[in-house]
Write a protein that holds these residues in place. Sequence first.
Motif, PDB file in Angstrom:
ATOM      1  N   LYS A 248       0.852  -1.185   0.000  1.00 55.06           N
ATOM      2  CA  LYS A 248       0.000   0.000   0.000  1.00 55.06           C
ATOM      3  C   LYS A 248       0.889   1.236   0.000  1.00 55.06           C
ATOM      4  O   LYS A 248       2.109   1.171   0.109  1.00 55.06           O
ATOM      5  CB  LYS A 248      -0.904   0.021   1.236  1.00 55.06           C
ATOM      6  CG  LYS A 248      -1.939  -1.080   1.296  1.00 55.06           C
ATOM      7  CD  LYS A 248      -2.810  -0.919   2.542  1.00 55.06           C
ATOM      8  CE  LYS A 248      -3.882  -1.992   2.610  1.00 55.06           C
ATOM      9  NZ  LYS A 248      -4.734  -1.835   3.818  1.00 55.06           N
ATOM     10  N   ASP A 252      -3.287   5.344   1.403  1.00 55.57           N
ATOM     11  CA  ASP A 252      -4.332   4.347   1.616  1.00 55.57           C
ATOM     12  C   ASP A 252      -4.760   4.213   3.069  1.00 55.57           C
ATOM     13  O   ASP A 252      -5.839   3.663   3.345  1.00 55.57           O
ATOM     14  CB  ASP A 252      -3.865   2.978   1.105  1.00 55.57           C
ATOM     15  CG  ASP A 252      -3.544   2.989  -0.375  1.00 55.57           C
ATOM     16  OD1 ASP A 252      -4.296   3.641  -1.131  1.00 55.57           O
ATOM     17  OD2 ASP A 252      -2.540   2.371  -0.781  1.00 55.57           O
ATOM     18  N   ARG A 261     -12.780   5.551   7.827  1.00 53.71           N
ATOM     19  CA  ARG A 261     -13.135   4.154   7.580  1.00 53.71           C
ATOM     20  C   ARG A 261     -12.543   3.237   8.644  1.00 53.71           C
ATOM     21  O   ARG A 261     -13.186   2.279   9.082  1.00 53.71           O
ATOM     22  CB  ARG A 261     -12.661   3.747   6.178  1.00 53.71           C
ATOM     23  CG  ARG A 261     -13.468   4.406   5.051  1.00 53.71           C
ATOM     24  CD  ARG A 261     -13.085   3.845   3.694  1.00 53.71           C
ATOM     25  NE  ARG A 261     -13.978   4.356   2.653  1.00 53.71           N
ATOM     26  CZ  ARG A 261     -13.661   5.318   1.798  1.00 53.71           C
ATOM     27  NH1 ARG A 261     -12.451   5.866   1.853  1.00 53.71           N
ATOM     28  NH2 ARG A 261     -14.520   5.730   0.889  1.00 53.71           N
ATOM     29  N   GLY A 267     -16.088  -0.437   5.325  1.00 52.08           N
ATOM     30  CA  GLY A 267     -15.246  -1.106   4.354  1.00 52.08           C
ATOM     31  C   GLY A 267     -14.484  -0.123   3.489  1.00 52.08           C
ATOM     32  O   GLY A 267     -14.813   1.067   3.423  1.00 52.08           O
ATOM     33  N   PRO A 268     -13.449  -0.595   2.786  1.00 51.13           N
ATOM     34  CA  PRO A 268     -12.609   0.293   1.973  1.00 51.13           C
ATOM     35  C   PRO A 268     -13.349   0.986   0.841  1.00 51.13           C
ATOM     36  O   PRO A 268     -12.910   2.033   0.366  1.00 51.13           O
ATOM     37  CB  PRO A 268     -11.520  -0.647   1.439  1.00 51.13           C
ATOM     38  CG  PRO A 268     -12.086  -2.023   1.564  1.00 51.13           C
ATOM     39  CD  PRO A 268     -12.987  -1.990   2.742  1.00 51.13           C
ATOM     40  N   GLN A 269     -14.467   0.429   0.407  1.00 48.99           N
ATOM     41  CA  GLN A 269     -15.249   1.043  -0.676  1.00 48.99           C
ATOM     42  C   GLN A 269     -16.504   1.752  -0.172  1.00 48.99           C
ATOM     43  O   GLN A 269     -17.320   2.199  -0.975  1.00 48.99           O
ATOM     44  CB  GLN A 269     -15.652  -0.038  -1.689  1.00 48.99           C
ATOM     45  CG  GLN A 269     -14.487  -0.820  -2.277  1.00 48.99           C
ATOM     46  CD  GLN A 269     -13.471   0.082  -2.958  1.00 48.99           C
ATOM     47  OE1 GLN A 269     -13.843   1.046  -3.634  1.00 48.99           O
ATOM     48  NE2 GLN A 269     -12.197  -0.216  -2.775  1.00 48.99           N
ATOM     49  N   ALA A 270     -16.637   1.863   1.140  1.00 48.26           N
ATOM     50  CA  ALA A 270     -17.829   2.503   1.701  1.00 48.26           C
ATOM     51  C   ALA A 270     -17.891   3.971   1.281  1.00 48.26           C
ATOM     52  O   ALA A 270     -16.875   4.669   1.314  1.00 48.26           O
ATOM     53  CB  ALA A 270     -17.812   2.403   3.219  1.00 48.26           C
ATOM     54  N   PRO A 271     -19.065   4.454   0.858  1.00 50.19           N
ATOM     55  CA  PRO A 271     -19.180   5.863   0.479  1.00 50.19           C
ATOM     56  C   PRO A 271     -18.947   6.777   1.676  1.00 50.19           C
ATOM     57  O   PRO A 271     -19.284   6.425   2.816  1.00 50.19           O
ATOM     58  CB  PRO A 271     -20.620   5.973  -0.035  1.00 50.19           C
ATOM     59  CG  PRO A 271     -21.340   4.836   0.594  1.00 50.19           C
ATOM     60  CD  PRO A 271     -20.337   3.727   0.740  1.00 50.19           C
TER      61      PRO A 271
END
Length: 379
Positions: A248, A252, A261, A267-271
Motif C-alpha cells: 500500500k 491508503d 473508515r 469497508g474500503p469502498q464505503a461511500p
Amino acid sequence: MRTKPADQSSLLATILLQLRGQHATSRSTLAKVTHLSPSTVGIYVDHLIALGYVIEGGLEQGKMGRPQRRLSLVQNAGWFAGVEFNAERIQAVRVDFAGKKDLSIHRPLPPEANTRMVLDEIKQAVVELSQSAPGKLLSMGVGVPGLVNPTTGVAMLYSFIPDWRDVPLVADLRQDFPVHVTMENNLRAVALAERWFGGGREMDDYVILGPRRGLGIAIMKNGQLVHGSHLAAGEIGRWPWPLSGNEKELHDVLTAPAVWRRLSGAGPQAPLPPDLWSTLQLYAGSTGPEWKKVIADYARVMSLLHLILDSKAYFLHGPLTVLGERFCQEITQQVLQLTPVLRGMPPEILPSTLGDEAGALGAASLAMEAWTPESGTIR
C-alpha cells in the motif's frame, strides 16, 4: 530617485506587506524592519499616501522616544481574491486591502466534475466575490491540488479529476480577469495562510500536515516554501506503507477518509458521509484498538518527518483537526516512545484553527504577496 521603477515597485510592495502584517506601524518602525534610511522610508510612505493606499493618523507611544504617527492601510483601496479547490468543492475568499477577510464562498462540485467545469466554477466564484467589493480586484491567487508549476502557471496533474492534465490555469483565468494571477499547490498555499492568518505569524520554520482526500505536507523553511527540484517536495502520501513492504501507500491508510473508515469499521469502498468533518468529530473521544493503531501510524510518520526536518511546529489541517488537541498530543507521546532520541526535542503538533477556508485564505495570501503597485514617479 535613481532606483529603477521595478525596484521602486518592489520596495513599495515590501512596505505595504510590513504594514499589512503589523510588523511595522510607523515610519520609524518601517525603517527598522526594512533596513532603509528614515528619509527613504519617508519618501516611499508619502508616495503611498498620495496613491491612496496608506493613511497616517493618531499618535502611538513606543517603549522609548517621542510618539509616532500611526500608519494604516486603506481597506477599500482594492481587494484580493483567493480560490482553492479539490474534487468535491471550490472555496473562495475576498480579502480587503488591509488584509482582512470580508467574504467567503463555498461551491460544491458534482462527482462527475471535469476540468472545464472546475474552471467555470472558479470564474463564477470570483465574479460572485466581486459583487459589492471594496474597490477593484488587484490580484488573484489559486491553490491547486496535485502537482503544479507556479513559474509557468500550469497545473500538471491531479488524480481525482480524471482529465486534469497540464492545465494552463493562469493563462485561462487571465482571459477573464486581467490582473496578476498566481498559483501554488494548495498545501503550500495553506502554509501562507498560517503565516498571515494562523499560528505561523511569528515563525519562519514550520510544516503543514494535510491529511485530506490525499496526503501531503508543505514545508516552510527560513521563511520560504520548499518546492523541490521536481516540484514534488512533500508528496509523502506516496511512501510505501508499511515501510517493510510496498503493498500500500500512505495515502491508503492515513488520509481523512481512510482514518474515518478505520475508526468507523466501514469497508474500503464505503461511500463517504456527506459531512466528513462532523462525522469524524464523533470519534474525538475514541480509545479503542483502531484509534491506537491510527495514533501509532501517525507517530511513525511524525518520527521520520521530525528527524528529517526538525521543524518548530507541525500544523495539522483538514477534517482530522476535529479530533482535537488530544489526537495531536497522543501522537507526540507515541513518537517519544517509538523514537527515544526525540525526547529532548519533541515535535509540536498543533491542530490549525483556520478550518476548511485555509486553502482559499492561503491563495489570497499568495495574491497579496505577489502584487506590486505601480511606482509612477518617486522623487
